[in-house]
Scaffold this motif. Sequence first.
Motif, PDB file in Angstrom:
ATOM      1  N   UNK A  82     -14.278 -43.709  28.476  1.00 39.08           N
ATOM      2  CA  UNK A  82     -13.445 -42.988  29.441  1.00 39.08           C
ATOM      3  C   UNK A  82     -12.567 -41.960  28.739  1.00 39.08           C
ATOM      4  N   UNK A  83     -11.981 -42.349  27.604  1.00 38.48           N
ATOM      5  CA  UNK A  83     -11.124 -41.426  26.866  1.00 38.48           C
ATOM      6  C   UNK A  83     -11.923 -40.255  26.308  1.00 38.48           C
ATOM      7  N   UNK A  84     -13.072 -40.548  25.754  1.00 36.61           N
ATOM      8  CA  UNK A  84     -13.891 -39.482  25.176  1.00 36.61           C
ATOM      9  C   UNK A  84     -14.375 -38.493  26.231  1.00 36.61           C
ATOM     10  N   UNK A  85     -14.490 -38.952  27.471  1.00 37.72           N
ATOM     11  CA  UNK A  85     -15.000 -38.100  28.548  1.00 37.72           C
ATOM     12  C   UNK A  85     -13.942 -37.181  29.139  1.00 37.72           C
ATOM     13  N   UNK A  86     -12.673 -37.346  28.735  1.00 35.00           N
ATOM     14  CA  UNK A  86     -11.619 -36.495  29.272  1.00 35.00           C
ATOM     15  C   UNK A  86     -11.786 -35.050  28.821  1.00 35.00           C
ATOM     16  N   UNK A  87     -11.213 -34.144  29.611  1.00 29.37           N
ATOM     17  CA  UNK A  87     -11.198 -32.739  29.217  1.00 29.37           C
ATOM     18  C   UNK A  87     -10.062 -32.518  28.228  1.00 29.37           C
ATOM     19  N   UNK A  88     -10.403 -32.417  26.946  1.00 27.08           N
ATOM     20  CA  UNK A  88      -9.443 -32.206  25.859  1.00 27.08           C
ATOM     21  C   UNK A  88      -8.208 -33.079  26.027  1.00 27.08           C
ATOM     22  N   UNK A 123     -12.174 -33.755  33.649  1.00 25.64           N
ATOM     23  CA  UNK A 123     -13.598 -34.076  33.714  1.00 25.64           C
ATOM     24  C   UNK A 123     -13.837 -35.387  34.453  1.00 25.64           C
ATOM     25  N   UNK A 124     -12.867 -36.297  34.389  1.00 24.17           N
ATOM     26  CA  UNK A 124     -12.947 -37.548  35.135  1.00 24.17           C
ATOM     27  C   UNK A 124     -11.730 -37.642  36.056  1.00 24.17           C
ATOM     28  N   UNK A 125     -11.912 -38.227  37.206  1.00 27.11           N
ATOM     29  CA  UNK A 125     -10.829 -38.360  38.191  1.00 27.11           C
ATOM     30  C   UNK A 125     -10.130 -37.033  38.454  1.00 27.11           C
ATOM     31  N   UNK A 179      -3.595 -46.035  18.349  1.00 21.02           N
ATOM     32  CA  UNK A 179      -4.927 -45.880  17.753  1.00 21.02           C
ATOM     33  C   UNK A 179      -5.980 -45.655  18.809  1.00 21.02           C
ATOM     34  N   UNK A 180      -5.886 -46.370  19.933  1.00 20.84           N
ATOM     35  CA  UNK A 180      -6.842 -46.198  21.030  1.00 20.84           C
ATOM     36  C   UNK A 180      -6.894 -44.742  21.468  1.00 20.84           C
ATOM     37  N   UNK A 181      -5.721 -44.175  21.742  1.00 22.20           N
ATOM     38  CA  UNK A 181      -5.677 -42.807  22.248  1.00 22.20           C
ATOM     39  C   UNK A 181      -5.953 -41.781  21.158  1.00 22.20           C
ATOM     40  N   UNK A 182      -5.590 -42.080  19.914  1.00 23.35           N
ATOM     41  CA  UNK A 182      -5.898 -41.149  18.826  1.00 23.35           C
ATOM     42  C   UNK A 182      -7.405 -40.973  18.690  1.00 23.35           C
ATOM     43  N   UNK A 183      -8.117 -42.078  18.713  1.00 18.47           N
ATOM     44  CA  UNK A 183      -9.578 -41.991  18.599  1.00 18.47           C
ATOM     45  C   UNK A 183     -10.192 -41.292  19.806  1.00 18.47           C
ATOM     46  N   UNK A 184      -9.670 -41.612  21.004  1.00 16.41           N
ATOM     47  CA  UNK A 184     -10.193 -40.979  22.204  1.00 16.41           C
ATOM     48  C   UNK A 184      -9.914 -39.490  22.236  1.00 16.41           C
ATOM     49  N   UNK A 185      -8.726 -39.090  21.784  1.00 15.78           N
ATOM     50  CA  UNK A 185      -8.377 -37.675  21.790  1.00 15.78           C
ATOM     51  C   UNK A 185      -9.297 -36.872  20.891  1.00 15.78           C
ATOM     52  N   UNK A 186      -9.519 -37.367  19.688  1.00 11.38           N
ATOM     53  CA  UNK A 186     -10.378 -36.650  18.746  1.00 11.38           C
ATOM     54  C   UNK A 186     -11.795 -36.540  19.290  1.00 11.38           C
ATOM     55  N   UNK A 187     -12.291 -37.609  19.909  1.00 13.10           N
ATOM     56  CA  UNK A 187     -13.648 -37.570  20.471  1.00 13.10           C
ATOM     57  C   UNK A 187     -13.746 -36.605  21.640  1.00 13.10           C
ATOM     58  N   UNK A 188     -12.638 -36.384  22.339  1.00 11.12           N
ATOM     59  CA  UNK A 188     -12.660 -35.487  23.498  1.00 11.12           C
ATOM     60  C   UNK A 188     -12.432 -34.028  23.114  1.00 11.12           C
ATOM     61  N   UNK A 189     -12.031 -33.800  21.873  1.00  8.34           N
ATOM     62  CA  UNK A 189     -11.771 -32.440  21.412  1.00  8.34           C
ATOM     63  C   UNK A 189     -10.317 -32.057  21.361  1.00  8.34           C
ATOM     64  N   UNK A 241      -5.204 -28.847  29.468  1.00  8.84           N
ATOM     65  CA  UNK A 241      -5.467 -30.065  28.695  1.00  8.84           C
ATOM     66  C   UNK A 241      -5.085 -31.285  29.524  1.00  8.84           C
ATOM     67  N   UNK A 242      -5.679 -32.424  29.171  1.00  9.91           N
ATOM     68  CA  UNK A 242      -5.294 -33.710  29.749  1.00  9.91           C
ATOM     69  C   UNK A 242      -4.395 -34.410  28.748  1.00  9.91           C
ATOM     70  N   UNK A 243      -3.242 -34.885  29.192  1.00 11.34           N
ATOM     71  CA  UNK A 243      -2.284 -35.455  28.255  1.00 11.34           C
ATOM     72  C   UNK A 243      -2.121 -36.953  28.447  1.00 11.34           C
ATOM     73  N   UNK A 244      -1.827 -37.609  27.334  1.00  9.47           N
ATOM     74  CA  UNK A 244      -1.385 -38.998  27.310  1.00  9.47           C
ATOM     75  C   UNK A 244      -0.038 -39.002  26.632  1.00  9.47           C
ATOM     76  N   UNK A 245       0.883 -39.803  27.146  1.00  8.16           N
ATOM     77  CA  UNK A 245       2.229 -39.824  26.597  1.00  8.16           C
ATOM     78  C   UNK A 245       2.650 -41.247  26.284  1.00  8.16           C
ATOM     79  N   UNK A 246       3.357 -41.425  25.177  1.00  9.58           N
ATOM     80  CA  UNK A 246       3.857 -42.733  24.806  1.00  9.58           C
ATOM     81  C   UNK A 246       5.287 -42.939  25.265  1.00  9.58           C
ATOM     82  N   UNK A 247       5.899 -44.012  24.801  1.00  8.44           N
ATOM     83  CA  UNK A 247       7.282 -44.325  25.167  1.00  8.44           C
ATOM     84  C   UNK A 247       8.230 -43.791  24.086  1.00  8.44           C
ATOM     85  N   UNK A 248       9.493 -43.645  24.445  1.00 12.39           N
ATOM     86  CA  UNK A 248      10.495 -43.234  23.467  1.00 12.39           C
ATOM     87  C   UNK A 248      11.024 -41.835  23.706  1.00 12.39           C
TER      88      UNK A 248
END
Length: 405
Positions: free
Chosen positions: A285-291, A245-247, A324-334, A196-203
């Motif tokens: 770009x977010x939607x094009x990521x691999x999961x 899928x990208x980079x 919200x940006x990443x939540x929407x992108x994650x769902x679109x990417x699967x 999976x491709x991950x995005x991480x927040x702060x905290x």
Amino acid sequence: MTRFSAFVRPNDTVVWGQACGEPRTLVEALVDQGADLPAMNWFVGINHSDVLGETLPTHVQVSSYTATSGNRRLVAAGRMDILPTHYSTLPSWVSTGATAVDVALVLVSPPDAEGLYRLGAGEDYIAGAARRVRVIVAEVNPRVPAQPDSVGFRRNEFAAIVESDRPLAAAPELGEPTPTTLAVARNVAALIPDRATIQIGVGAPPTAILRELADHQDLGLHSGLINDDLGELIEAGVITGRHKATDPGRHVAGTIVGGKRAIAHCATKPDVLLRGIDYIHDPATLAAQHQLDALNGGLEVDLTGQVNTEAIGSRYVGSVGGGTDFARGAVRSGGPAVVALGSRSQTGSTIVARLSGTASIPRTDVDVVVTEHDTARLRGVGLDERRHRLLAICDPEFRDASAQT
């Protein structure tokens, strides 16, 4: 030292880089000279240093998109105004309207073989802003990673240059995670598959999650930040980017929000790719990521799934951010969009009938909520069932109170 009176005009807005990309020598000079400068506005991001204090000149107005880190005391003292904006829209905020910037202070590496001074500690909003301002003042520091693919400037683009050789502003140490935070992290890590491709927040919860991913394989990274724990996962071969899928093979982030380990990795490895918000948070770009698995924290979640990431009652302590940006992108990417938090805070339950603050992430974009007690999957689930699932991951001591409407 640069005299800002030569560059700053009345009512100018000055912007500078955030986190490890903060040009501290320039900011210190600006603060020292502030009383002798005209009325102006300062826009700041994540602030790891103690340069800005509550005793700033009254004719200086300070604003930010976040109250995290060093900004919190400025907000509490009434010296900082918060711009309630999604992180993805920040470039337009700093280029148009009342927040349009006039002067940019940038932290750059010494010129490379191409003669370019690079934004090697972070691009995020500062890269785009610096292309639109009237004046750029540069702090050149050899400790800035000389990222060959980062945005670069020619010497003639700078109105002035100040040289420094000091450690970059580092994030404060979070300390060891609590047993509750570790339990939350384990529950989240169980949701993330290999590759999976991950995005991480702060905290604290997101940081603990990274430590629970040590046994995963071939993860990718596409995130607003890179910190020490991400750097360690890259060094250990857990994050490879091999299946992105990208980079592919590149670890993409907006800025370094870490300490010595993250900075050292970015300085010595060509696999990190720093990019601006326009790219990092771009929906396509977010939607094009691999999961893409979006892993973020929150302050409260109500029984419909709305998430508060900004305020505890009247105290503003967070930001709208990129949740919200990443939540929407994650769902679109699967992939899942995860909100992780302990089930209780110092003030009580974090699963509540009504939020004490604002709804930062709408219930329409919340996918999975995780506490130390279990996981509540909300995608495609009606309001009655959402209520049932969220109460099931609430702290048992507060379950009856949280159920009260």
